[in-house]
Each structure stands twice: as structure tokens, then as C-alpha cells.
Design an enzyme around this catalytic site. Structure first.
Site, PDB file in Angstrom:
ATOM      1  N   LEU A  40       0.820  -1.217   0.000  1.00 14.22           N
ATOM      2  CA  LEU A  40       0.000   0.000   0.000  1.00 14.22           C
ATOM      3  C   LEU A  40       0.853   1.266   0.000  1.00 14.22           C
ATOM      4  O   LEU A  40       1.929   1.311   0.586  1.00 14.22           O
ATOM      5  CB  LEU A  40      -0.922  -0.015   1.223  1.00 14.22           C
ATOM      6  N   HIS A  41       0.330   2.288  -0.685  1.00 12.20           N
ATOM      7  CA  HIS A  41       1.003   3.595  -0.737  1.00 12.20           C
ATOM      8  C   HIS A  41      -0.068   4.681  -0.636  1.00 12.20           C
ATOM      9  O   HIS A  41      -1.266   4.375  -0.437  1.00 12.20           O
ATOM     10  CB  HIS A  41       1.838   3.712  -2.016  1.00 12.20           C
ATOM     11  N   HIS A  44      -3.415   4.299  -2.497  1.00 13.09           N
ATOM     12  CA  HIS A  44      -4.421   3.474  -1.815  1.00 13.09           C
ATOM     13  C   HIS A  44      -5.040   4.255  -0.649  1.00 13.09           C
ATOM     14  O   HIS A  44      -6.251   4.204  -0.427  1.00 13.09           O
ATOM     15  CB  HIS A  44      -3.777   2.197  -1.257  1.00 13.09           C
ATOM     16  N   GLY A 154      -9.483   3.375  -8.140  1.00 12.05           N
ATOM     17  CA  GLY A 154      -8.704   4.524  -8.588  1.00 12.05           C
ATOM     18  C   GLY A 154      -8.823   4.756 -10.086  1.00 12.05           C
ATOM     19  O   GLY A 154      -8.846   3.807 -10.873  1.00 12.05           O
ATOM     20  N   LYS A 156      -6.491   5.862 -11.690  1.00 12.33           N
ATOM     21  CA  LYS A 156      -5.170   5.465 -12.192  1.00 12.33           C
ATOM     22  C   LYS A 156      -5.311   4.271 -13.147  1.00 12.33           C
ATOM     23  O   LYS A 156      -4.616   4.172 -14.140  1.00 12.33           O
ATOM     24  CB  LYS A 156      -4.287   5.124 -10.989  1.00 12.33           C
ATOM     25  N   VAL A 183      -3.511   9.769  -7.479  1.00 13.71           N
ATOM     26  CA  VAL A 183      -2.567  10.484  -6.614  1.00 13.71           C
ATOM     27  C   VAL A 183      -1.191  10.406  -7.277  1.00 13.71           C
ATOM     28  O   VAL A 183      -0.758   9.329  -7.709  1.00 13.71           O
ATOM     29  CB  VAL A 183      -2.523   9.854  -5.206  1.00 13.71           C
ATOM     30  N   SER A 192       2.512   4.178  -7.846  1.00 12.05           N
ATOM     31  CA  SER A 192       2.221   2.813  -8.254  1.00 12.05           C
ATOM     32  C   SER A 192       3.171   1.877  -7.516  1.00 12.05           C
ATOM     33  O   SER A 192       4.328   2.220  -7.270  1.00 12.05           O
ATOM     34  CB  SER A 192       2.450   2.666  -9.765  1.00 12.05           C
TER      35      SER A 192
HETATM   36  P1  AMP Z   1      -3.801  -2.282  -6.645  1.00 18.62           P
HETATM   37  O1  AMP Z   1      -3.376  -2.617  -5.262  1.00 18.62           O
HETATM   38  O2  AMP Z   1      -2.699  -1.835  -7.539  1.00 18.62           O
HETATM   39  O3  AMP Z   1      -4.690  -3.336  -7.251  1.00 18.62           O
HETATM   40  O4  AMP Z   1      -4.728  -0.998  -6.514  1.00 18.62           O
HETATM   41  C1  AMP Z   1      -5.862  -0.995  -5.662  1.00 18.62           C
HETATM   42  C2  AMP Z   1      -6.686   0.224  -5.967  1.00 18.62           C
HETATM   43  O5  AMP Z   1      -5.895   1.398  -5.726  1.00 18.62           O
HETATM   44  C3  AMP Z   1      -7.140   0.291  -7.425  1.00 18.62           C
HETATM   45  O6  AMP Z   1      -8.479   0.720  -7.472  1.00 18.62           O
HETATM   46  C4  AMP Z   1      -6.188   1.291  -8.030  1.00 18.62           C
HETATM   47  O7  AMP Z   1      -6.740   1.979  -9.137  1.00 18.62           O
HETATM   48  C5  AMP Z   1      -5.979   2.241  -6.857  1.00 18.62           C
HETATM   49  N1  AMP Z   1      -4.734   3.009  -7.030  1.00 18.62           N
HETATM   50  C6  AMP Z   1      -3.491   2.535  -7.278  1.00 18.62           C
HETATM   51  N2  AMP Z   1      -2.618   3.547  -7.447  1.00 18.62           N
HETATM   52  C7  AMP Z   1      -3.328   4.695  -7.308  1.00 18.62           C
HETATM   53  C8  AMP Z   1      -3.011   6.086  -7.394  1.00 18.62           C
HETATM   54  N3  AMP Z   1      -1.784   6.521  -7.645  1.00 18.62           N
HETATM   55  N4  AMP Z   1      -4.007   6.980  -7.199  1.00 18.62           N
HETATM   56  C9  AMP Z   1      -5.283   6.562  -6.944  1.00 18.62           C
HETATM   57  N5  AMP Z   1      -5.648   5.270  -6.847  1.00 18.62           N
HETATM   58  C10 AMP Z   1      -4.696   4.342  -7.033  1.00 18.62           C
END
Ligand code: AMP
Length: 291
Positions: A40-41, A44, A154, A156, A183, A192
């Protein structure tokens, strides 16, 4: 209404634990759900913050879904940082996190998937065959198990968000999909999990991604409605200036995620995917009507 930020996040490691937690909630309590793959960052966290504000109960999930990885190596090297993740979840006031393992979600004999339809085969779907089928399958299963009132995704991952909204509408799923803005780091690179794979020099060159999107945005704001021109300016930044391998750089109509048509009015979104060494990065930007 809001949970204290010091509340410990409840770890639910199986469907039966999730079911018990879900049925322990008060009838009127709304449940916000944020599915993730962990590591997570702050991207998230922005989803957790929004969901925290809008719901009595906030549930996250962490599951690196093998079905949506078309490259075995990408799946294997996906970072796993559970203890750090739980600290973030606690800081954001997340009430519970569902941590299924593969067996819990896909017991032996599991054999059903969701087809993503037309938009599932283009752009990300073309570059990563089977990705969206795997993604929608796990998201549907998570929705059915967690029964949220709202789920947060997101921008993204714009194509993913589009397809999740479409599945929710097409299958009459009883929840609302809430989009959340991308973000970015101060210099414009979208946060990411995969950024952690970039070397120093690759990280610097990755700035061409936001430069490419902003160049398309500036052209669009100046009145250009010719997709090929917008695509060409993006390729110029990505390929010729930074030397990246461009998987796609395109402009789509945000309504249906189809390639934008010259001079058609509508909301256009520039989308791209590049390979930076061994790392694949994606980004997108909704183009603004005026500067
Ligand atoms: P992931 O863990 O990569 O599957 O992402 C989980 C959720 O976080 C997804 O809905 C992504 O679109 C969202 N997400 C990932 N990176 C970002 C970001 N930089 N800004 C906003 N949402 C994000």
C-alpha cells in the site's frame, strides 16, 4: 460515525471469518470496500480516506490475484508487505481487512470466470490477455462475499474502473462504484506499486509519462480534436525523447472507452502503457476543455 484512528484493524483470513464479521455489523451500517493487492502507498490511502468519510464500516482486502497476471514473473515479484500495510490500514481507520489465500477464494475445482466484453480486449486487455477476465472474476467474487454498499477504485487504472462499473451495471449488482482521483508524486509520476522497481535513472526518465499526457492535454485544450495528433505528441515524448517502448498511447472517449473519433464531441481521455526496462507503467489523464 468515524472509527478512531487507533483502532486495530481486524484481520479476516477466511471466508468464514469475513462472514462472521459481516453479520456482526449493525443492520443500518453502510460498508465501504477497497479491494487492493497490498504494498500500500498514498494512492491506496486516498481511497481509504474517501471511503472512511462516506461509510460507517470500512473494509479493505489484500489479495494478489493470480488470475489477472498474464506474466508469471510479474506475479512472483509483486511486493508483499503485510505488516507495513496493516499499519497504513490502522492509520486510515480501516475496520477490517480480508486476507484470503488462493485456496480460500479458488478452492479446488474452481472454474468459472467473468468475460469482460469488448472493452476487455483492447489497450490493457490486448497487452495483457486474460487480465480483465481475471480481475473482474475476483472483484465479482469479493463483492458477493463482502456485500459492500460502496466500492472504491482509482482512476489510475481507468480501464479497470470502466469495466468494474460496466459489470456492476450489466449484472445489476447492488452497490455503488466510487471513482477516486489519481494520486501523483510532486513531480507528476502517478504512485504505483511498480515504481519501486525503477532504478534512479529509469525513475527520472519516467517523468516523460506525465509530460506526454500534459502535452496531449495542452493540444486538446487548444482545440485539437484529431486523435492521431494527440497520440503522436504522446509517442514523441515517450519514444523519441525518453526511449521507452510504447505498448499503446491512445485517446478514448471516456463514456465507452472506444477510440475517440475525430471531431466528435465528448469527454476524451489520454491513456498509455510503456515499458521502462523490465517494468511496465500505465497512466492516463482526462483531457480538459480549456487551458
Ligand atoms: P492495486 O493494489 O494496484 O490493485 O490498486 C488498488 C486500488 O488502488 C485500485 O483501485 C487502483 O486503481 C488504486 N490506485 C493505485 N494507485 C493509485 C493512485 N496513484 N491513485 C489513486 N488510486 C490508485
Amino acid at each position: 460515525m468515524l472509527a478512531s484512528t487507533t483502532t486495530r484493524v481486524k484481520r479476516l483470513t477466511s471466508f468464514s471469518e469475513l462472514r462472521a464479521w459481516r453479520s456482526s455489523l449493525k443492520d443500518g451500517d453502510s460498508v465501504g470496500f477497497v479491494p487492493t493487492m497490498g504494498a500500500l502507498h498514498a494512492g491506496h490511502s486516498s481511497l481509504f480516506k474517501k471511503a472512511r468519510r462516506e461509510n460507517e464500516q470500512l473494509l479493505a482486502s489484500i489479495f494478489v490475484n493470480p488470475l489477472q497476471f498474464n506474466e508469471g514473473k510479474d506475479f512472483e515479484r509483486y511486493p508483499k508487505t503485510l505488516e507495513e500495510d496493516c499499519q497504513i490500514l490502522e492509520a486510515q481507520g480501516v475496520n477490517a481487512v480480508y486476507l484470503p489465500d488462493r485456496e480460500d477464494l479458488y478452492p479446488e475445482g474452481y472454474d468459472t470466470t467473468v468475460t469482460a466484453g469488448r472493452v476487455g480486449d483492447v489497450f490493457e486487455g490486448y497487452s495483457r490477455p486474460g487480465h480483465f477476465e481475471g480481475m473482474l472474476s475476483v472483484v465479482l467474487k469479493l463483492f458477493l462475499r463482502t456485500k459492500p454498499h460502496r466500492a472504491y477504485f482509482g482512476e489510475k487504472d481507468a480501464q479497470q474502473l470502466f469495466l468494474v462499473k460496466k459489470m456492476t451495471k450489466d449484472l445489476d449488482l447492488p452497490l455503488t462504484i466510487v471513482p477516486c482521483e489519481t494520486v501523483r508524486c510532486e513531480d507528476g509520476l502517478a504512485l504505483s506499486t511498480r515504481n519501486s522497481f525503477l532504478g534512479t535513472e529509469e525513475r527520472e526518465r519516467s517523468l516523460c509519462i506525465i509530460h506526454a499526457l500534459r502535452a496531449a492535454d495542452a493540444l486538446y485544450a487548444s482545440g485539437v480534436r484529431v486523435p492521431a495528433e494527440l497520440e503522436s505528441v504522446m509517442r514523441q515524448c515517450l519514444q523519441e525523447e525518453a526511449g521507452f517502448f510504447v505498448e499503446y498511447a491512445a485517446v478514448v472517449d471516456d463514456k465507452d472507452f472506444q477510440s475517440a473519433q475525430e471531431n466528435h464531441l465528448g469527454s476524451w481521455r489520454a491513456i498509455l502503457a510503456v515499458r521502462v526496462g523490465a517494468t511496465r507503467l500505465i497512466d492516463n489523464l482526462l483531457l480538459s476543455e480549456s487551458a
